[in-house]
Design a protein around this motif. Structure first.
Motif, PDB file in Angstrom:
ATOM      1  N   ASN A 599      72.216 109.968  84.845  1.00 15.62           N
ATOM      2  CA  ASN A 599      73.608 109.812  84.410  1.00 15.62           C
ATOM      3  C   ASN A 599      74.217 111.137  83.981  1.00 15.62           C
ATOM      4  OD1 ASN A 599      74.734 106.999  84.455  1.00 15.62           O
ATOM      5  ND2 ASN A 599      72.742 106.584  83.528  1.00 15.62           N
ATOM      6  N   SER A 600      73.452 111.968  83.291  1.00 12.01           N
ATOM      7  CA  SER A 600      73.978 113.263  82.867  1.00 12.01           C
ATOM      8  C   SER A 600      74.296 114.143  84.066  1.00 12.01           C
ATOM      9  CB  SER A 600      72.967 113.966  81.955  1.00 12.01           C
ATOM     10  OG  SER A 600      72.808 113.254  80.746  1.00 12.01           O
ATOM     11  N   VAL A 601      73.400 114.157  85.031  1.00 13.73           N
ATOM     12  CA  VAL A 601      73.608 114.997  86.212  1.00 13.73           C
ATOM     13  C   VAL A 601      74.749 114.445  87.063  1.00 13.73           C
ATOM     14  CG1 VAL A 601      72.526 115.903  88.311  1.00 13.73           C
ATOM     15  CG2 VAL A 601      71.232 115.811  86.171  1.00 13.73           C
ATOM     16  N   MET A 602      74.846 113.115  87.172  1.00 19.16           N
ATOM     17  CA  MET A 602      75.947 112.546  87.955  1.00 19.16           C
ATOM     18  C   MET A 602      77.287 112.816  87.293  1.00 19.16           C
ATOM     19  SD  MET A 602      75.392 111.438  90.933  1.00 19.16           S
ATOM     20  CE  MET A 602      77.060 110.834  91.159  1.00 19.16           C
ATOM     21  N   ALA A 603      77.344 112.834  85.970  1.00 18.27           N
ATOM     22  CA  ALA A 603      78.604 113.154  85.297  1.00 18.27           C
ATOM     23  C   ALA A 603      79.082 114.543  85.706  1.00 18.27           C
ATOM     24  CB  ALA A 603      78.427 113.069  83.779  1.00 18.27           C
ATOM     25  N   MET A 604      78.166 115.510  85.707  1.00 17.95           N
ATOM     26  CA  MET A 604      78.543 116.863  86.121  1.00 17.95           C
ATOM     27  C   MET A 604      78.893 116.906  87.604  1.00 17.95           C
ATOM     28  SD  MET A 604      79.086 119.982  85.151  1.00 17.95           S
ATOM     29  CE  MET A 604      78.137 120.580  83.746  1.00 17.95           C
ATOM     30  N   ASN A 605      78.126 116.206  88.441  1.00 11.47           N
ATOM     31  CA  ASN A 605      78.441 116.166  89.869  1.00 11.47           C
ATOM     32  C   ASN A 605      79.860 115.668  90.103  1.00 11.47           C
ATOM     33  OD1 ASN A 605      75.815 116.967  90.430  1.00 11.47           O
ATOM     34  ND2 ASN A 605      75.108 114.925  91.000  1.00 11.47           N
ATOM     35  N   LEU A 606      80.223 114.600  89.422  1.00 12.04           N
ATOM     36  CA  LEU A 606      81.544 114.001  89.622  1.00 12.04           C
ATOM     37  C   LEU A 606      82.659 114.933  89.154  1.00 12.04           C
ATOM     38  CD1 LEU A 606      80.592 110.394  88.500  1.00 12.04           C
ATOM     39  CD2 LEU A 606      81.299 111.060  90.804  1.00 12.04           C
ATOM     40  N   LEU A 607      82.446 115.624  88.045  1.00 11.29           N
ATOM     41  CA  LEU A 607      83.458 116.567  87.569  1.00 11.29           C
ATOM     42  C   LEU A 607      83.640 117.718  88.553  1.00 11.29           C
ATOM     43  CD1 LEU A 607      82.474 116.709  83.786  1.00 11.29           C
ATOM     44  CD2 LEU A 607      84.535 115.654  84.742  1.00 11.29           C
ATOM     45  N   ARG A 608      82.532 118.232  89.079  1.00 12.20           N
ATOM     46  CA  ARG A 608      82.628 119.326  90.051  1.00 12.20           C
ATOM     47  C   ARG A 608      83.309 118.853  91.330  1.00 12.20           C
ATOM     48  NH1 ARG A 608      76.691 121.692  90.564  1.00 12.20           N
ATOM     49  NH2 ARG A 608      77.733 123.476  91.556  1.00 12.20           N
ATOM     50  N   LEU A 609      82.944 117.656  91.777  1.00 14.39           N
ATOM     51  CA  LEU A 609      83.575 117.111  92.981  1.00 14.39           C
ATOM     52  C   LEU A 609      85.069 116.889  92.779  1.00 14.39           C
ATOM     53  CD1 LEU A 609      81.046 114.518  94.436  1.00 14.39           C
ATOM     54  CD2 LEU A 609      82.049 116.474  95.624  1.00 14.39           C
TER      55      LEU A 609
END
Length: 743
Positions: A599-609
């Protein structure tokens, strides 16, 4: 030793009347494995073959295969074991570990190869072995059960279950026969079997209570408001109180690198310029790199230090630790300019390429803490330690004296009469004492490390866990992509692309990831971590190369995550999807430990995307992740230290950095990139493309690239923030000045 293909399934103590696995599958596997087959057991027949063979020989997991010749009648987790438990009304013993786990090895040798224990276990339980790295979902469920019971956990994890898979008792390591070291494993087995038979209602009640506790622990909390800066401030306050101001890291022992999230402190220092935070980070990275937790010969970090000085490690080496620490040292280099941090990052990446690389471009999982000593006995750390005499034999007296002085090698040693190499003295002081120039001493040291590496390679090697795990390889892709960019190392970027291509070609089927790759085949459905870490690696690879194909794959895989793992009601993501086995609880990962949560990594992925593509759906999903974990971030923010990196990105004004070079001339961007490589700018996205087809394809994915051009034969840099772009420039100094300014 006889031809291993003559092996047959052997009867095991206490298994009379139980079904046996299909012999033809043993024969087929033996033909395929051929001379690579080696029984790991003290129960050898006169011809050198194994006395016992159980169902685990049919598996591909290195950890399960380590137990394939125990007299315990192990089953892998699955329908056969659960159905047999129900048919015979027997409890299950589920024993969970991993191939490089030291105490798992100890318990195997002491208990699971003991014929008396095996006979009782086989006659009264259904024994099941699980590789936690193959089945993190099962590990999460039953580790939560143990933590609910005892408040702590670890491996080996031994849980006793009802035939329905519900836990009723558990523990970690048990001594075999008791005495002064606690209740013995055989006694525990007898007590639990007696309780199961004598008071089944109490066992059922206990299992139901534990199951409900597990569901509460793994269940999503109620969604709340998106956290603000206060969550980060509370976490930083907690870390300030825990800091070891002498040795770095967190006060006390053992010391895990992840216990003090240096990358989070870097971001807080960037915002506040608090010198105490930078000092704590610098001290931690410096002392780790100089301690025994770092392999001073080959590079790479061991799993943790058992002492407060980072000097005495637990000698396992994990792919994930080294990938994560490489990125930490790269950021440390950007923030401080300390070239020692750049050196460590290069050495970690070199170690992974040299010692952990699998055929085809991916990386193996781990290497063991144990190896064989000269007496043929398994001993933790022997492979990595030295005596003065050994240094002299390999290096000669003159070189050996210098190395011994730098790395603290003494007659008495610091570990079992031998020495774990650590930087006990600075090189300039040693050089002066030995009447050498610093440059000469540095050259001798580098040459000596290579000679020691070659000599050490002739010792019996620690076991390598040859599983290829998608998530851990995703972390490695990030490390090589970021390392290649920051250190201007094209070979590292090529390695990142090679690893990504392996996963896409060998571990992606019908648009979905496999969790692992073993013996030439993908295994198991991918978990949230596999997708999240691999997506992050592909974003880093896009930023390092500008190739639109990587970003296209990111969007495809992110759509799978949204469809298969997202909690549509409360936000955030579950660890498992619809293709996974339904267990007694479904985890929504909410803890950043040695490995960040999906979840932590996906949060950052989504913000970058969101920043790259400007598609609102990505930003909305990121907000829902923060909302889903708002209560945890409020009550216990250090549990989600990696998510705080994403929160910092969200609360900042992140930048888009776009560089367009003339068609076919990416090198023209070199002057601009040279200024960017050394700047610590964590909250930004980057696209470096050349005019023509690459720019046209990339602009379809990154709208901010539309209308951007080079200027003649010069690359142009565009710096955008909050939907506003500064004037483009081809001047490296003006570009650097703009990067350093903060609005």
């Amino acid at each position: 030793m006889t031809d291993p293909r003559t092996l047959k399934y052997q009867p095991l103590p206490g298994t009379q009347g139980l079904p046996t696995p299909p012999v033809e599958r043993f024969e087929a596997l033996l033909v395929r494995r051929g001379t690579d087959y080696r029984p790991r057991t003290r129960h050898l027949l006169p011809d050198g073959s194994a006395r016992y063979t159980n169902r685990l020989f049919l598996e591909s997991s290195p950890y399960l295969l380590q137990h394939a010749h125990n007299p315990v009648n192990w089953f892998p987790w699955g329908k056969e074991a659960l159905d047999l438990a129900k048919e015979l009304n027997r409890p299950l013993l589920v024993s969970i570990g991993y191939a490089t786990c030291h105490w798992c090895h100890v318990m195997e040798e002491e208990s699971f190869e003991d014929e008396e224990i095996a006979e009782y276990l086989n006659a009264n339980f259904i024994p099941v072995k699980i590789d936690r790295e193959e089945r993190p979902d099962l590990d999460a469920v039953y580790m939560s059960a143990l933590q609910a019971m005892t408040g702590q956990g670890g491996w080996p994890l031994n849980m006793w279950l009802t035939p329905e898979g519900k836990p009723f008792y558990g523990g970690t390591y048990f001594p075999p026969k008791g005495g002064g070291h606690g209740t013995g494993f055989l006694e525990v087995l007898r007590i639990l079997r007696s309780a199961y038979d004598r008071d089944p209602e109490r066992v059922a009640q206990s299992s139901e209570q534990l199951t409900q506790a597990v569901r509460r622990m793994l269940a999503p909390a109620e969604a709340g408001e998106v956290p603000q800066r206060e969550a980060m401030e509370r976490a930083i306050h907690i870390y300030r109180e825990r800091m070891d101001t002498v040795n770095g890291g967190v006060t006390g022992a053992p010391k895990f690198p992840s216990s003090l999230p240096v990358r989070l402190l870097f971001r807080e220092y960037r915002r506040t310029e608090d010198p105490d935070l930078l000092r704590a980070c610098y001290l931690t990275l410096r002392n780790m790199a100089r301690g025994g937790i770092y392999d001073q010969v080959a590079g790479g970090f061991h799993r943790y230090a058992t002492d407060s000085h980072w000097r005495i490690p637990h000698f396992e080496k994990m792919l994930y630790d080294n990938a994560l620490l490489a990125v930490t040292y790269l950021e440390g280099f950007q923030l401080t300019g300390d070239r020692e941090f750049a050196r460590v990052a290069r050495e970690v990446l070199s170690y992974l390429r040299r010692d952990m690389a699998a055929p085809g471009g991916a990386f193996y999982s781990a290497t063991d803490a144990d190896s064989l000593n000269p007496e043929g006995e398994r001993e933790e750390g022997y492979f990595f330690t030295w005596t003065p005499q050994e240094l002299t034999e390999v290096l000669g007296k003159t070189r050996g004296d210098l190395v011994a002085a730098v790395f603290g090698v003494t007659e008495g040693g610091n570990f079992e009469g031998r020495t774990i190499l650590h930087r006990s003295r600075d090189l300039p002081a040693v050089a002066a004492e030995l009447r050498r120039t610093e440059e000469e001493a540095s050259r001798i040291l580098d040459e000596s490390r290579e000679l020691l590496y070659q000599a050490r390679a002739r010792r019996p090697q620690p076991i390598t866990d040859r599983k290829i795990i998608a998530s851990w390889n995703g972390l490695a892709i990030s490390a090589f992509a970021k390392g290649g960019f920051i250190l201007d190392d094209g070979a590292a970027v090529e390695q990142a692309a090679k690893t990504a291509s392996f996963i896409l070609e060998e571990m992606l089927r019908d648009g979905r990831l496999a969790h692992s790759y073993q013996e030439g085949s993908p295994k198991g459905e991918g978990f949230l971590d596999d997708y999240a870490f691999f997506i992050a690696g592909l974003i880093d690879l896009f930023e390092a190369t500008g190739e639109p194909a990587w970003l296209e794959r990111v969007q495809e895989l992110t759509a799978v995550v949204a469809g298969d793992f997202e909690d549509d009601e409360l936000g955030g993501f579950f660890s498992t999807g619809p293709r996974h086995e339904e267990l007694i609880a479904r985890e929504k990962p909410s803890y950043d430990g040695a490995i960040p949560s999906g979840n932590s990594v996906m949060a950052m992925n989504l913000l970058r995307l969101h920043l790259l593509t400007e598609l609102p759906e990505y930003g909305d999903r990121a907000q829902r992740v923060f909302s889903a974990f708002s209560s945890t971030l409020a009550a216990n923010p250090t549990a989600l230290s990696e998510m705080l990196l994403a929160l910092d990105f969200h609360l900042d004004l992140p930048r888009q950095i776009l560089i367009v070079a003339p068609e076919g001339d990416r090198k023209s961007a070199g002057w601009l990139l040279g200024r960017l490589r050394g700047e610590f700018l964590p909250n930004r996205v980057l696209a470096v493309v050349t005019e023509g087809e690459q720019l046209n394809r990339a602009a379809e994915l990154v709208p901010a690239l539309q209308g951007k051009t080079a200027q003649g034969d010069q690359a142009m840099a565009y710096l955008c923030e909050n939907r506003t772009c500064l004037l483009p420039t081809s001047d490296p100094e003006l570009f650097e000045d703009a990067l350093k300014k903060r609005r």
